[in-house]
Scaffold this active site. Structure first.
Site, PDB file in Angstrom:
ATOM      1  N   CYS A 165      17.867 -16.998   0.300  1.00 15.97           N
ATOM      2  CA  CYS A 165      17.933 -18.352  -0.252  1.00 15.97           C
ATOM      3  C   CYS A 165      19.060 -18.462  -1.291  1.00 15.97           C
ATOM      4  O   CYS A 165      20.219 -18.557  -0.927  1.00 15.97           O
ATOM      5  CB  CYS A 165      16.565 -18.761  -0.790  1.00 15.97           C
ATOM      6  SG  CYS A 165      16.351 -20.543  -0.805  1.00 15.97           S
ATOM      7  N   GLU A 175      10.491 -13.053   3.530  1.00 15.40           N
ATOM      8  CA  GLU A 175       9.493 -12.182   2.893  1.00 15.40           C
ATOM      9  C   GLU A 175       8.063 -12.691   3.059  1.00 15.40           C
ATOM     10  O   GLU A 175       7.115 -11.918   2.983  1.00 15.40           O
ATOM     11  CB  GLU A 175       9.826 -11.983   1.402  1.00 15.40           C
ATOM     12  CG  GLU A 175       9.643 -13.195   0.498  1.00 15.40           C
ATOM     13  CD  GLU A 175      10.871 -14.094   0.406  1.00 15.40           C
ATOM     14  OE1 GLU A 175      11.690 -14.085   1.347  1.00 15.40           O
ATOM     15  OE2 GLU A 175      11.009 -14.821  -0.595  1.00 15.40           O
ATOM     16  N   HIS A 218      12.924 -17.967   3.579  1.00 14.43           N
ATOM     17  CA  HIS A 218      12.242 -16.862   2.893  1.00 14.43           C
ATOM     18  C   HIS A 218      11.495 -15.967   3.893  1.00 14.43           C
ATOM     19  O   HIS A 218      10.300 -16.156   4.123  1.00 14.43           O
ATOM     20  CB  HIS A 218      11.262 -17.413   1.855  1.00 14.43           C
ATOM     21  CG  HIS A 218      11.953 -18.024   0.690  1.00 14.43           C
ATOM     22  ND1 HIS A 218      12.309 -17.298  -0.430  1.00 14.43           N
ATOM     23  CD2 HIS A 218      12.397 -19.278   0.479  1.00 14.43           C
ATOM     24  CE1 HIS A 218      12.931 -18.087  -1.275  1.00 14.43           C
ATOM     25  NE2 HIS A 218      12.995 -19.294  -0.758  1.00 14.43           N
TER      26      HIS A 218
HETATM   27  N1  GLN Z   1      18.095 -22.994  -6.164  1.00 18.45           N
HETATM   28  C1  GLN Z   1      18.436 -22.938  -4.793  1.00 18.45           C
HETATM   29  C2  GLN Z   1      18.118 -24.238  -4.069  1.00 18.45           C
HETATM   30  O1  GLN Z   1      17.314 -25.013  -4.517  1.00 18.45           O
HETATM   31  C3  GLN Z   1      17.750 -21.784  -4.104  1.00 18.45           C
HETATM   32  C4  GLN Z   1      16.268 -21.919  -4.055  1.00 18.45           C
HETATM   33  C5  GLN Z   1      15.574 -20.626  -3.701  1.00 18.45           C
HETATM   34  O2  GLN Z   1      16.160 -19.564  -3.818  1.00 18.45           O
HETATM   35  N2  GLN Z   1      14.309 -20.706  -3.327  1.00 18.45           N
HETATM   36  O3  GLN Z   1      18.656 -24.479  -3.004  1.00 18.45           O
END
Ligand code: GLN
Length: 540
Positions: free
Chosen positions: A384, A512, A510
Site C-alpha cells: 500500500c 497480509e 493488503h
Molecule cells: N496513505 C496511503 C493512502 O491512503 C496508503 C494507505 C495504506 O497504506 N493503507 O493511499
C-alpha cells in the site's frame, strides 16, 4: 439442532489474548467438523477502529465487504474458516448509532429508549445475525472486548445474560482470567480471578469454564481451588500458560487439556474427534527450522507490537513454508536518513518490507530504504503506502523528477506520481470512506505476481485514498517500472514490479490479511524465498 453460542469474557487485566484463545478453541471445534462463526463485540464508542491511531488500537483489519475491524478478526482468519464480514465485529458506537437512528425515524412508537431493552436487544440482534452469515453454521463464538468490571462493557454483559436466559441449553460462558505469580511471595495468586468471577456473578453470569492465563502451568491443587471459589466444575478449569516459541502453540496446548471434549459435553455436541495433525506438523517446522531469514521492516508504528500484526504473521507464514525461522529487524523509518550508512544499517537484512501507512513522518526514510533495495538488488516488498514509496522513489531517482511525490505528502509537487483517487475528491468524513474491501485484479503474464499466484484473476482487500497516477504510466514502464496487476474492468494500478531486479514488488492492497499459517499468502511466500536466495548469495 439449534445453534450453539460460546461467550468469552476477560477478567483482571486486558491484553490476555482473548482473541487468540477464542480463535484457538474455535479451531479445535472446527477440526471436529463443526461449522463456526465468530463475532467480536467492542465496548468503545468509535463506530469502528478505522479512525483510531495504530498506537491506540493496533492494526485495523479489513474484511472482503469493506469493514474496518478489530485485529482479533485477523486471528479468527488465521486459525479458522469462520466467515468474516461486517457481521463479525460490532462496537458500542455502531450499536448506539443504529438505535439512535431508529429513534429519530420514530421506530420506537413513543417509547422511552433505554439501554435495557433497546441497546441490549440490538446487541442480541448482532449475535443472531453473525450466526446467519451461512446456513450451515452450528456454533457462534462471541468475544467481548475489554475486562469484566469496565463501565462500558456492562450493556454487552447484560445482553449475553439475557441471551443465555432465553436459550439455556445452547449457551456457555468461558471466562479468561489472569493468575499472577508473585515473585516476592513465591506464590501463584487466585484472588483477582475470584473477584472478577464475583463481578460476573453479580451481573447474573455464571461462567461454565475458567481459562487461566499464567506464566507457567498451574498445579491441580490450584485449579481445584479456583473451581471451588468460582463455583465451576473441577474439570472445567484450564490453564493457558505463556507459549514458548509461537502463538500457534495455543490450540495444541488447549487440545492436550481436552478443552474441546469438555465443550462438546457442555453443549451436547455430537461430533467426530479432532484432527489437528496438519497444525501439529506446522508447529514441528516452527520448533526445528533449517535456518534463519532476516527481514527488515521500515515503518512508523513499530513500538506498538500489534500495529502491523498481520504483516508480521504473514512473514512468519512465508518463513514456515520455507522451513526457516524468521528474524524481524525493525527500522523506525524516521531514523533512516541520508547521514546513515545504509549498507551497514541493512547489513543483516535479506529483504526489506515497507508496510501500509499514512502521513509525512518517516516518509523520506522509506524512500531511502526503497532506493537502497532497488540499487543494491535487495528484495523489497511494498504494501500500500510501501508501493507508493516505490513509485515516488523511482520517479525521483530513475526518471529524475526531483520533487516527485504523493499529494498526500506534498500537494504542490510538480510531479504527483501518486494522487488522490478520483472517487475520493470532496470526501470530508474520515470514518469508513477510504477505498475499502475486496476488488478483483487482473495479472499480466509473465510477471513475478503471476508466478506467485499461478492464476490471472485474483481478489485482494484494500484500504487507501491515494493511487498511482496513470498519467505517468507509460513513462514509468519505458524505464522498467512494470505495472503487472490492474483493477479488473478498470485502470487502477494494483501491482508494480521493478524489471531486472531479483524481487522488488509493490501492491496497492493488503495481502497480509489473507495469509494463514497453513496456507501462506503467495506473495509473502515468494518474497521470503527471494530473501533466502539473497542470503545464500551473500553468504557465498
Ligand atoms: N496513505 C496511503 C493512502 O491512503 C496508503 C494507505 C495504506 O497504506 N493503507 O493511499
Amino acid at each position: 439442532m439449534s445453534l450453539k453460542y460460546i461467550f468469552i469474557t476477560g477478567g483482571v487485566v486486558s491484553s490476555l489474548g482473548k482473541g487468540l484463545t477464542a480463535a484457538s478453541i474455535a479451531l479445535l471445534l472446527e477440526s471436529r467438523g463443526q461449522k463456526i462463526a465468530m463475532l467480536k463485540l467492542d465496548p468503545y464508542l468509535n463506530v469502528d477502529p478505522g479512525t483510531m491511531n495504530p498506537f491506540q488500537h493496533g492494526e485495523v483489519y479489513v474484511t472482503d465487504d469493506g469493514a474496518e475491524t478489530d485485529l482479533d478478526l485477523g486471528h479468527y482468519y488465521r486459525y479458522t474458516n469462520s466467515p468474516l464480514s461486517k457481521a463479525s465485529n460490532a462496537t458500542s458506537g455502531q450499536i448506539y448509532e443504529t438505535v439512535i437512528r431508529r429513534e429519530r425515524k420514530g421506530d420506537y412508537l413513543g417509547k422511552t429508549v433505554q439501554v435495557i431493552p433497546h441497546i441490549t436487544d440490538e446487541i442480541k440482534q448482532r449475535i443472531i445475525a453473525c450466526g446467519k452469515q451461512d446456513k450451515d453454521i452450528q456454533v457462534v463464538f462471541v468475544e467481548i472486548g475489554g475486562t469484566v468490571g469496565d463501565i462500558e462493557s456492562q450493556p454487552f454483559l447484560e445482553a449475553i445474560r439475557q441471551f443465555r436466559n432465553e436459550r439455556r441449553e445452547d449457551c456457555i460462558n468461558i471466562h479468561l482470567t489472569y493468575v499472577p505469580y508473585l515473585k516476592a511471595a513465591g506464590e501463584v495468586k487466585t484472588k483477582p480471578t475470584q473477584h472478577s468471577v464475583q463481578i460476573l456473578r453479580q451481573i447474573g453470569i455464571i461462567p461454565d469454564m475458567i481459562l487461566c492465563r499464567s506464566e507457567h502451568a498451574l498445579s491441580q491443587d490450584l485449579k481445584d481451588k479456583i473451581a471451588l471459589f468460582c463455583n465451576v466444575a473441577q474439570e472445567a478449569v484450564f490453564d493457558e500458560k505463556d507459549v514458548e516459541k509461537s502463538i500457534y502453540e495455543v490450540p495444541i496446548d488447549l487440545y492436550r487439556q481436552k478443552i474441546d471434549e469438555m465443550l462438546c459435553k457442555f453443549l451436547h455436541l455430537r461430533c467426530e474427534k479432532a484432527d489437528i495433525s496438519r497444525w501439529e506438523k506446522m508447529l514441528q517446522t516452527i520448533f526445528h527450522p533449517k535456518g534463519v531469514v532476516t527481514i527488515g521492516i521500515a515503518g512508523k508504528y513499530l513500538d506498538h507490537q500489534d500495529a502491523y500484526k498481520s504483516v508480521f504473521e504473514a512473514l512468519h507464514h512465508g518463513a514456515i513454508h520455507a522451513d526457516m525461522k524468521l528474524n524481524i529487524k525493525k527500522f523506525e523509518s524516521e531514523k533512516i536518513t541520508k547521514e546513515e550508512n545504509l549498507s551497514k544499517l541493512f547489513s543483516e537484512c535479506d529483504g526489506i518490507l515497507v508496510p501500509g501507512g499514512f502521513g509525512e513522518r518517516g516518509w523520506e526514510g522509506k524512500i531511502l530504504a526503497a532506493q537502497y533495495c532497488r540499487e543494491h538488488k535487495l528484495p523489497y516488498f511494498g504494501i500500500c503506502f510501501g508501493m507508493q514509496v516505490m513509485g515516488v522513489e523511482f520517479a525521483r531517482h530513475v526518471l529524475s523528477f526531483k520533487d516527485a511525490n504523493t499529494t498526500e505528502i506534498d500537494p504542490r509537487t510538480t510531479h504527483p506520481v501518486v494522487s488522490l483517487l478520483a472517487e475520493q475528491q470532496g470526501i470530508e468524513n474520515m470514518g469508513g470512506t477510504m477505498r475499502l474491501g475486496a476488488y478483483s485484479c487482473q495479472l499480466k503474464e509473465p510477471s513475478k505476481a503471476f508466478k506467485a499466484y499461478g492464476k490471472k484473476l485474483i481478489s485482494e482487500r484494500h484500504r487507501h485514498r491515494y493511487e498511482f497516477n496513470n498519467k505517468y504510466k507509460e513513462l514509468f514502464e519505458k524505464e522498467g517500472f512494470l505495472f503487472t496487476g490492474t483493477l479488473e474492468n478498470g485502470d487502477l494500478c494494483e501491482i508494480a514490479e521493478i524489471k531486472d531486479h531479483p524481487w522488488m514488488l509493490g501492491v496497492q492492497y493488503h495481502p497480509e490479511f489473507k495469509s494463514k499459517p497453513l496456507d501462506p499468502h503467495p506473495l509473502f511466500r515468494d518474497f521470503i524465498a527471494a530473501a533466502i536466495r539473497y542470503r545464500d548469495a551473500k553468504n557465498g
